[in-house]
Every structure is written in structure tokens, then in C-alpha cells.
Design a protein around this motif. Sequence first.
Motif, short mmCIF file in Angstrom:
data_model
loop_
_atom_site.label_atom_id
_atom_site.label_comp_id
_atom_site.label_asym_id
_atom_site.label_seq_id
_atom_site.Cartn_x
_atom_site.Cartn_y
_atom_site.Cartn_z
N GLU A 204 0.89 -1.29 -0.12
CA GLU A 204 -0.13 -0.13 0.09
C GLU A 204 0.90 1.54 0.06
O GLU A 204 0.63 2.28 -0.58
CB GLU A 204 -0.97 0.15 1.26
CG GLU A 204 -2.01 -1.09 1.12
CD GLU A 204 -2.78 -1.27 2.45
OE1 GLU A 204 -3.50 -2.22 2.65
OE2 GLU A 204 -2.64 -0.50 3.36
N LEU A 205 1.95 1.21 0.92
CA LEU A 205 2.89 2.41 0.65
C LEU A 205 3.49 2.60 -0.52
O LEU A 205 3.78 3.90 -0.76
CB LEU A 205 3.66 2.51 1.95
CG LEU A 205 3.10 2.39 3.45
CD1 LEU A 205 4.20 2.40 4.43
CD2 LEU A 205 2.39 3.99 3.57
N SER A 206 3.94 1.52 -1.13
CA SER A 206 4.55 1.70 -2.47
C SER A 206 3.59 2.23 -3.31
O SER A 206 4.30 2.78 -4.44
CB SER A 206 5.05 0.23 -2.66
OG SER A 206 6.02 -0.33 -1.82
N GLU B 208 1.30 4.30 -2.99
CA GLU B 208 1.00 5.75 -2.59
C GLU B 208 2.24 6.61 -2.51
O GLU B 208 2.14 7.73 -2.88
CB GLU B 208 0.56 5.73 -1.18
CG GLU B 208 -1.01 5.17 -0.82
CD GLU B 208 -1.41 4.96 0.62
OE1 GLU B 208 -0.49 5.37 1.34
OE2 GLU B 208 -2.07 4.03 0.72
N ALA B 209 3.39 6.13 -2.56
CA ALA B 209 4.61 7.11 -2.41
C ALA B 209 4.89 7.61 -3.64
O ALA B 209 4.63 7.04 -4.73
CB ALA B 209 5.67 6.19 -1.87
N PRO B 210 5.50 8.62 -3.79
CA PRO B 210 5.98 8.94 -5.09
C PRO B 210 7.04 8.16 -5.71
O PRO B 210 8.01 7.67 -4.76
CB PRO B 210 6.75 10.47 -4.79
CG PRO B 210 6.56 10.91 -3.33
CD PRO B 210 6.00 9.46 -2.91
N PRO B 211 7.19 7.94 -6.94
CA PRO B 211 7.95 7.06 -7.63
C PRO B 211 9.36 7.69 -7.67
O PRO B 211 9.70 8.55 -7.50
CB PRO B 211 7.55 7.11 -8.92
CG PRO B 211 6.66 8.18 -9.33
CD PRO B 211 6.14 8.73 -7.87
#
Lengths: 347, 23
Positions: free
Chosen positions: B16-18, B20-23
Amino acid sequence: DVAEPLTPVLPDGPREESLQFVSELKDPSCSVDVSAVWWAAAGGRELRVVTASESAVSLWEPRAPCCWARVHTWRLPEIPVIQIVPLPDTCNLVCVALGELEIGEIRLLLYSSETDSFKHSLVKTGNIKAVVGLKDWRLVSSSRTMQEQQVEMVSLSETGGSKDWQTLMPPEETVTAFAEVEGMREALVGTTAGNSIVVWNLKTGQLLRNMHVGYSYPAFICHRAYSDSGLLFVVLSHPHAKESESCGSPAFRVVAFNPRTGRSAGVMFSCVPPGPAGRYLEGDVWDTAGAAVLTSGAVAVWDLLRGRCTAVLPPGPAGHWALARWAAGGAVLLAGRRDGTVQLYRY
Amino acid sequence: CSESDLGPISLNWFEELSAEAPP
């Protein structure tokens, strides 16, 4: 080579685990670090000891019974050796960090079967602040220039080269230590000089989380991390922590983080045994076992999940302990003195 | 520690965090 009786000083009753003396080796040079590596041997692989002095790294092989023989020394006279960097699950490979004051380069020391010779190769240079070896022949390091911090992962080849580089997004604060998240190949945690735990995705390089944990326990570094039931458990130590009235002198702490919310809660706290043991200096963690050198010159061992000191190696007449490292899946403790003596204990 | 201390827990936090986080 007779087993040496130990007189553990325990704070709360009889020990449940203990340290049993196995063997000793003596490097003639002053030790800066000690480690154990797997090395190819007839019919398989065997555990060998690696000792590092400022200008050389030596490989020791077991010779029955209870003896060690030095089989090779890599001379590194140009830049002082600072530490050995353990690389889990590798064979025939030693990684060392060299530098003055801080790490300036990372080298691989290895045996080349192609040329039937020992050699070393340069992996990285820079103002390196932290480095860790990960499973699957990977190495992560953080380095700092005046302008920016760089965090990189390199995949190592069996011939001592670097196969692939991945840049990880750096946090604003300087990274002080790394720990791979056990069981999650692509997850890595780090601690920062700003008292935060950061989490990366190693495959994409994304910085997933920066979780501040307050200033109650400053300057902690991470040793181990694992994820369970949606929580991230991190084992921390406090190399410069002072004694407090409420909890004594801290050594290790297990903290649970909820990576979704960034909230954290202390799980267990391991203190230095009361008395003349002194403060935590430096240590090593394997699974739920923590070992540390104390300012008194003793080595103490804890069960980190129970917050309980299980054994103490007092400083002997020959001098203070300076190094404590786990080997062979936590079954063996390497205790080293600055004079080059290394003793192996079964735990 | 309880869920109320730490907030809602997700077993798939890493994925989930991957996402949502900026690439």
C-alpha cells in the motif's frame, strides 16, 4: 584448550542460557574488528573467522581440535580498515570498510578460483556514513557530499565486481544505520541522525516512510527489523545512552511501528545489569539475541524479547573485551580483545 | 501495544505504501 569456566553476573537469578567456551585464536596485530564467514571447503562449506587490523585482514580456518590457523592475509596498507561488513548468505567473500574518521571506501576480499589466488576489488568510494550487507549479494550504503545525501544499493558478483546499481531516495537527515526487513526481500529500514526510522522499497528506490520517534532515546541505531501482523518491529541500540533512574542503563530496545500511521510503541527494553558493568559501547544482534561490549570491558548477552540478560563474560586478567559478534546463525559468539585475541563461545 | 495505540493496522502495508509513495 580446556573449556573455561564462566562466572556470569546475572541480575535476576540463575541463567537459562549460557556461553560455553569453544576455542581461541590470536592475531598478532591489534584488532579493529572480527567476523565469521562461510568458506568453501572439501565437501561443502565451513565457518571461518576473519580478523581485521588497521592494515590487514586475515582469514582463519579451523584445525582440529579447537585450533585455528591463518590461511591468508590481505594487506591493505594505504587506508586504515575501519570495520568488516557482514554479507549474509555469501561464501568465499569478505567485505571491508576502510577510511580515516569515516568510511572512504568499501572493498571486497575474495578467493578467485579462476586464477587460484586471493584478491581484492574496490566497490565504492565517497564520504560513506553507513553501510549494510543484505541477502542475495547486495550492499546498501549512504554517502554525503556538502550538497546532498546519496543512498545506493549495489548487487555484487561472485568475482568481486558490481553487477547492478539502484539509487534509493534519500531522507533529509543523515542515515546512521540500515537493517533489512527479514522475510521481505524488497524492504529496508534505516535510522537517521534526526531520530527517525525510514523505510525504503529496494526494488523501486521509493522512500515509503519517515517515522519520527522522539528524543527520549537519542542517537539510536537499528540492528534488525522484521514485519509481523502488520507491524514493523525494529531492534535499536543506544551507543551513547546514559543511565536514567527509571530504567537503568539502556542497551537494546525493541520497538513496534505501524508503518501505515507512523505511530510506535516500545515492546521490550534490555538494560545493562546493575553494578559495575558500565554502559553499552557497541553490540550485535542475531534473531532475539543481543550481545554488547560494556564500558567495564565485559560482554553481556540478552534475550531481547524478554528484556533479560542471560550471560556476562567478565573482562579477564588478559584484558577488556572490545568486540562482540554473532556467527553461525546466532549459535556462536565471537568475543575479541584489542590485542588480537578472539574467543569463540557456543550460546 | 494495542491497535488503538498504533492506529489501524494493515497486513499489506508495504504494497500500500509503495502504491501511494512518489515514484
